[in-house]
Write a protein that holds these residues in place. Structure first.
Motif, PDB file in Angstrom:
ATOM      1  N   SER A 151       8.180 -20.806  28.575  1.00 36.64           N
ATOM      2  CA  SER A 151       7.160 -20.446  27.576  1.00 36.64           C
ATOM      3  C   SER A 151       7.600 -20.846  26.163  1.00 36.64           C
ATOM      4  O   SER A 151       6.782 -21.240  25.338  1.00 36.64           O
ATOM      5  CB  SER A 151       6.919 -18.943  27.585  1.00 36.64           C
ATOM      6  N   LYS A 152       8.895 -20.746  25.913  1.00 38.90           N
ATOM      7  CA  LYS A 152       9.402 -21.064  24.569  1.00 38.90           C
ATOM      8  C   LYS A 152       9.489 -22.572  24.334  1.00 38.90           C
ATOM      9  O   LYS A 152       9.754 -23.007  23.226  1.00 38.90           O
ATOM     10  CB  LYS A 152      10.757 -20.391  24.354  1.00 38.90           C
ATOM     11  N   MET A 153       9.273 -23.358  25.381  1.00 35.00           N
ATOM     12  CA  MET A 153       9.294 -24.819  25.243  1.00 35.00           C
ATOM     13  C   MET A 153       7.900 -25.369  24.969  1.00 35.00           C
ATOM     14  O   MET A 153       7.728 -26.570  24.764  1.00 35.00           O
ATOM     15  CB  MET A 153       9.848 -25.458  26.517  1.00 35.00           C
ATOM     16  N   VAL A 157       1.105  -6.352  20.533  1.00 42.05           N
ATOM     17  CA  VAL A 157       1.821  -6.639  21.781  1.00 42.05           C
ATOM     18  C   VAL A 157       2.823  -7.770  21.578  1.00 42.05           C
ATOM     19  O   VAL A 157       2.443  -8.875  21.169  1.00 42.05           O
ATOM     20  CB  VAL A 157       0.835  -7.072  22.893  1.00 42.05           C
ATOM     21  N   ARG A 158       4.071  -7.514  21.892  1.00 43.35           N
ATOM     22  CA  ARG A 158       5.065  -8.588  21.785  1.00 43.35           C
ATOM     23  C   ARG A 158       4.896  -9.545  22.982  1.00 43.35           C
ATOM     24  O   ARG A 158       4.884  -9.108  24.153  1.00 43.35           O
ATOM     25  CB  ARG A 158       6.483  -8.010  21.781  1.00 43.35           C
ATOM     26  N   ALA A 159       4.727 -10.823  22.674  1.00 40.41           N
ATOM     27  CA  ALA A 159       4.666 -11.850  23.715  1.00 40.41           C
ATOM     28  C   ALA A 159       5.430 -13.062  23.187  1.00 40.41           C
ATOM     29  O   ALA A 159       5.495 -13.276  21.971  1.00 40.41           O
ATOM     30  CB  ALA A 159       3.220 -12.225  24.012  1.00 40.41           C
ATOM     31  N   GLY A 168      10.242 -17.820  33.805  1.00 39.07           N
ATOM     32  CA  GLY A 168      11.224 -18.738  34.400  1.00 39.07           C
ATOM     33  C   GLY A 168      11.899 -19.527  33.286  1.00 39.07           C
ATOM     34  O   GLY A 168      11.481 -19.476  32.123  1.00 39.07           O
ATOM     35  N   TYR A 169      12.940 -20.255  33.651  1.00 40.20           N
ATOM     36  CA  TYR A 169      13.783 -20.913  32.645  1.00 40.20           C
ATOM     37  C   TYR A 169      13.966 -22.408  32.890  1.00 40.20           C
ATOM     38  O   TYR A 169      14.108 -22.816  34.048  1.00 40.20           O
ATOM     39  CB  TYR A 169      15.170 -20.267  32.646  1.00 40.20           C
ATOM     40  N   ALA A 170      14.027 -23.162  31.814  1.00 37.04           N
ATOM     41  CA  ALA A 170      14.381 -24.576  31.910  1.00 37.04           C
ATOM     42  C   ALA A 170      15.873 -24.683  31.593  1.00 37.04           C
ATOM     43  O   ALA A 170      16.302 -24.329  30.495  1.00 37.04           O
ATOM     44  CB  ALA A 170      13.575 -25.380  30.905  1.00 37.04           C
ATOM     45  N   PRO A 192      18.889 -12.116  36.282  1.00 33.85           N
ATOM     46  CA  PRO A 192      18.863 -13.358  37.070  1.00 33.85           C
ATOM     47  C   PRO A 192      19.460 -14.552  36.309  1.00 33.85           C
ATOM     48  O   PRO A 192      20.257 -15.309  36.867  1.00 33.85           O
ATOM     49  CB  PRO A 192      17.376 -13.547  37.365  1.00 33.85           C
ATOM     50  N   LYS A 193      19.107 -14.711  35.027  1.00 34.01           N
ATOM     51  CA  LYS A 193      19.657 -15.863  34.288  1.00 34.01           C
ATOM     52  C   LYS A 193      21.166 -15.696  34.058  1.00 34.01           C
ATOM     53  O   LYS A 193      21.939 -16.648  34.277  1.00 34.01           O
ATOM     54  CB  LYS A 193      18.925 -16.032  32.943  1.00 34.01           C
ATOM     55  N   GLY A 194      21.576 -14.485  33.644  1.00 32.89           N
ATOM     56  CA  GLY A 194      22.995 -14.228  33.361  1.00 32.89           C
ATOM     57  C   GLY A 194      23.848 -14.479  34.592  1.00 32.89           C
ATOM     58  O   GLY A 194      24.900 -15.138  34.521  1.00 32.89           O
TER      59      GLY A 194
HETATM   60  C1  LMR Z   1      11.833 -13.078  26.346  1.00 31.10           C
HETATM   61  O1  LMR Z   1      11.887 -13.542  25.208  1.00 31.10           O
HETATM   62  O2  LMR Z   1      11.283 -12.003  26.631  1.00 31.10           O
HETATM   63  C2  LMR Z   1      12.519 -13.852  27.456  1.00 31.10           C
HETATM   64  O3  LMR Z   1      12.361 -15.194  27.232  1.00 31.10           O
HETATM   65  C3  LMR Z   1      13.978 -13.559  27.475  1.00 31.10           C
HETATM   66  C4  LMR Z   1      14.634 -14.331  28.563  1.00 31.10           C
HETATM   67  O4  LMR Z   1      15.213 -15.377  28.279  1.00 31.10           O
HETATM   68  O5  LMR Z   1      14.543 -13.865  29.703  1.00 31.10           O
END
Ligand code: LMR
Length: 349
Positions: free
Chosen positions: A110-112, A186-188, A253-255, A57-59
């Motif tokens: 989530s990464k933000m 668990v990878r998160a 989801g993405y910013a 979806p992002k690509g």
């Molecule tokens: C992840 O790290 O699993 C996702 O954030 C990757 C992504 O950008 O879809």
């Protein structure tokens, strides 16, 4: 004289060949171009870096945005996309954006959350029930409020895009109950809320960066992960972890963000085109993201060595109860108001 005519003739043939090739195959948005070419010197280039595969979806939405913006500006702006973490990864893309080393990125919300803890409200498990909920929240006033918080980091928040609901993938035994997580690594993604989901289940969360995930799985460093079907399929994680449980417990989801100095350097007319192209690409994203995940699920269903199960309704109810302290933590430690607002937006259909 004869030599001169022959050389001129060969040069002409080569030039016709190059022009014909470009007309037939077009210029690929995902490849950088030589800006020294005549006529392209005035072109504005937006380098857009992201970490996932193109067939996600992002690509796909990034490509859509690039096409729309190039069309709308008659080629005055060119968007060069670097997928698969070719330019920057989880750990350095945000800094690169803030410093203007890259013009656009689209990390998961989530990464933000380390930078903007209020955003972790979006990570709360079982908060969203349907894709419609996700769309309403992320494209409505609540989403806008979150994007506006980016201004203080020299970032122009353009939109939120969707990937879809996350599922659980394991290398050992399948996850059928919360007890099955006990003792697993668990990878998160690096978000407190996401990590707490697994500590509650007595597992150890590990925030491996996305570009290192496959290698870590090969080294058998991780027993499980949460991710969307499109990421699991496009990155081949199912080759190393073959038990998939459909849990739909959270949303990825993405910013979509642009360096603010760069955005401000564009003329008003071009800024408007950027916004138009983003809005159209965002609508396209919400229309197509579910279909992309469904299609990849069908592909996984064809593989005899991948076992797919669905978390039972009773177990889902049990997980929701177990997750209550995460909501409590968010309310007390981060923001009661944000939680109230998002719940209101989700429930007011
Ligand atoms: C992840 O790290 O699993 C996702 O954030 C990757 C992504 O950008 O879809």
């Amino acid at each position: 004289m004869r030599l001169y005519i022959t050389t001129a003739f060969i040069t002409l043939i080569v030039l016709i060949g190059i022009i014909g090739y470009q007309q037939q195959f077009g210029l690929d948005s995902s490849l950088p171009i030589d800006e020294e070419q005549g006529g392209l010197n005035d072109q504005i280039v937006i380098n857009f870096s992201h970490i996932v595969a193109e067939n996600t979806p992002k690509g796909q939405t990034a490509i859509k945005f690039a096409e729309l913006l190039e069309q709308k500006t008659d080629g005055r702006i060119r968007v060069v996309i670097y997928p698969n973490g070719l330019l920057y990864n989880d750990n350095n893309e945000l800094e690169a954006l803030e410093n203007g080393e890259v013009e656009m990125i689209a990390p998961s919300f989530s990464k933000m959350t380390k930078t903007l803890p209020t955003w972790s409200v979006l990570d709360l498990p079982y908060l969203f029930h349907t894709e419609d909920d996700v769309k309403r929240v992320l494209t409505g006033p609540f989403g806008e409020q979150l994007l506006n918080q980016l201004g203080r980091y020299n970032i122009k928040g353009l939109a939120f895009w969707n990937n879809g609901f996350k599922q659980i993938l394991t290398s050992g035994k399948p996850i059928l109950t919360s007890e099955d997580f006990k003792g697993l690594k668990v990878r998160a993604m690096p978000s407190k809320v996401l990590q707490q989901q697994f500590t509650i289940f007595q597992a150890t969360p590990v925030a491996t960066s996305f570009d290192e995930l496959y290698t870590e799985l090969e080294k058998k460093e991780l027993n499980a992960q949460e991710n969307t079907i499109s990421n699991i399929y496009s990155k081949g994680f199912y080759k190393l972890q073959k038990n998939l449980t459909i849990t739909n417990h959270g949303v990825l989801g993405y910013a979509v963000m642009m360096n603010e100095d760069f955005y401000n350097s564009l003329s008003t007319d071009l800024q408007e085109k950027v916004v138009e192209a983003i809005n159209e690409a965002t609508s396209w994203n919400f229309e197509h993201s579910k279909h992309m995940n469904d299609k990849d699920l069908e592909s996984l269903q064809q593989l005899s060595d991948v076992q797919i199960r669905t978390l039972s309704y009773d177990e889902q109810q049990k997980w929701q109860k177990l997750f209550k302290p995460i909501y409590e933590n968010y309310r007390k430690q981060v923001s009661k108001t944000f939680l109230q607002e998002i719940e209101k937006e989700i429930n007011n259909k």
